[in-house]
Design a protein around this motif. Sequence first.
Motif, PDB file in Angstrom:
ATOM      1  N   THR A  23       0.852  -1.190   0.000  1.00  0.00           N
ATOM      2  CA  THR A  23       0.000   0.000   0.000  1.00  0.00           C
ATOM      3  C   THR A  23       0.884   1.236   0.000  1.00  0.00           C
ATOM      4  O   THR A  23       1.646   1.452   0.940  1.00  0.00           O
ATOM      5  CB  THR A  23      -0.920   0.015   1.235  1.00  0.00           C
ATOM      6  N   LEU A  72      -0.380   4.498  -0.735  1.00  0.00           N
ATOM      7  CA  LEU A  72      -1.125   5.739  -0.499  1.00  0.00           C
ATOM      8  C   LEU A  72      -2.418   5.420   0.225  1.00  0.00           C
ATOM      9  O   LEU A  72      -3.090   4.436  -0.090  1.00  0.00           O
ATOM     10  CB  LEU A  72      -1.417   6.424  -1.845  1.00  0.00           C
ATOM     11  N   PRO A  92      -6.934  11.942  -3.941  1.00  0.00           N
ATOM     12  CA  PRO A  92      -5.898  11.117  -3.297  1.00  0.00           C
ATOM     13  C   PRO A  92      -4.506  11.743  -3.321  1.00  0.00           C
ATOM     14  O   PRO A  92      -3.656  11.365  -2.519  1.00  0.00           O
ATOM     15  CB  PRO A  92      -5.942   9.816  -4.115  1.00  0.00           C
ATOM     16  N   ILE A 137       1.273   9.507   1.656  1.00  0.00           N
ATOM     17  CA  ILE A 137       1.986   8.719   0.654  1.00  0.00           C
ATOM     18  C   ILE A 137       3.344   8.303   1.221  1.00  0.00           C
ATOM     19  O   ILE A 137       3.970   9.067   1.975  1.00  0.00           O
ATOM     20  CB  ILE A 137       2.197   9.548  -0.635  1.00  0.00           C
ATOM     21  N   LEU A 170      -0.538  10.437  -9.883  1.00  0.00           N
ATOM     22  CA  LEU A 170      -1.306   9.347  -9.279  1.00  0.00           C
ATOM     23  C   LEU A 170      -1.248   8.089 -10.136  1.00  0.00           C
ATOM     24  O   LEU A 170      -1.182   6.973  -9.617  1.00  0.00           O
ATOM     25  CB  LEU A 170      -2.756   9.780  -9.067  1.00  0.00           C
ATOM     26  N   SER A 173       0.125   4.537  -8.842  1.00  0.00           N
ATOM     27  CA  SER A 173      -0.724   3.346  -8.854  1.00  0.00           C
ATOM     28  C   SER A 173       0.006   2.134  -9.416  1.00  0.00           C
ATOM     29  O   SER A 173      -0.360   0.990  -9.117  1.00  0.00           O
ATOM     30  CB  SER A 173      -2.000   3.614  -9.658  1.00  0.00           C
ATOM     31  N   PHE A 227      -3.799   1.874  -3.549  1.00  0.00           N
ATOM     32  CA  PHE A 227      -4.383   3.012  -2.851  1.00  0.00           C
ATOM     33  C   PHE A 227      -5.516   2.467  -1.981  1.00  0.00           C
ATOM     34  O   PHE A 227      -6.348   1.702  -2.456  1.00  0.00           O
ATOM     35  CB  PHE A 227      -5.000   4.034  -3.813  1.00  0.00           C
TER      36      PHE A 227
END
Length: 298
Positions: A117, A119, A165, A170, A192, A196, A201
């Motif tokens: 993970t 973010l 987001p 982060i 973003l 990803s 996220f």
Amino acid sequence: MTVPPRVSIGVPVYNGERYLAETLRSLTALSGPAIEIVISDNGSTDTTEEICRSAAAVDERIQYHRSAVNRGAAWNYNRVLALARAPLFKWAAADDLCETDFVARCVDVLDAGGPATVLAYPQTTLIDETSAVVGTLDDADLDLRARRPSDRLGQLLRHRVEWHPVFGVIRTEVLRRTPGIGAYPSADISLLAELSLYGQFHQVPERLFLRRYHDERSIVAGPSFRQQAAWYDPHVRNRLVLPQARLTRELLAGVGRVPLPATERARSARMVLQRWAFPHWRHIGGEFKLAARDLVAR
């Protein structure tokens, strides 16, 4: 600071006197792990400097840095990231607010998710100039938990509203693998997208982010593409801007930067073309027509 920060909060600001004091009060009231608040003042000409110095004088967690001139929002957003010392990072716009548990809940989610993970971000409440609630935002489709990087990218590129987001928490080390905020409109989307590909996220199921809509927001104060480009980088004020074409190119460049297996890289590039370039082909084509007319006129 006597305790090393777990989270660095970067506050890029330019002439933010209208909401800045309220924003800083919101950030200093955050619960959870130790934080530092890094402010970068991009040559403000209002009372921003006085507000920041007064806040720093009473809270050792606040660091204030000032540029003599305005170098653009992209430079300023990346400057606070460069100055950050903590393993986790969050951008905070100088006009938005956070509920007290924003950082604590996001850190809990990142800790639970582990390195996969990258973010964590909460749900959003919309507020106006007076901080009154005017609505909510549904961006649960940006909760990207697929194992396959290209699937996460494809899901993200279907989103069409706001890209909140980017104001989540982060992993600093992962964020620094990217170029940060690029000096072009919609650079948050390409950032973003690249993040990803590095990891998942996770959305916190609580409305802890207060996004302020007001008449001085950059996209309202400078609605044309050239004005928006100049907000990111003042040096491009009079240059031709092809926002959708540029963004498509940057999305593909991000796919090229992330270390992916060849098959996954190809699938991710196809996602950019299918989920972004093709749905925006009319805009991209129109931009090239305008560019051709501009060249003829010159």
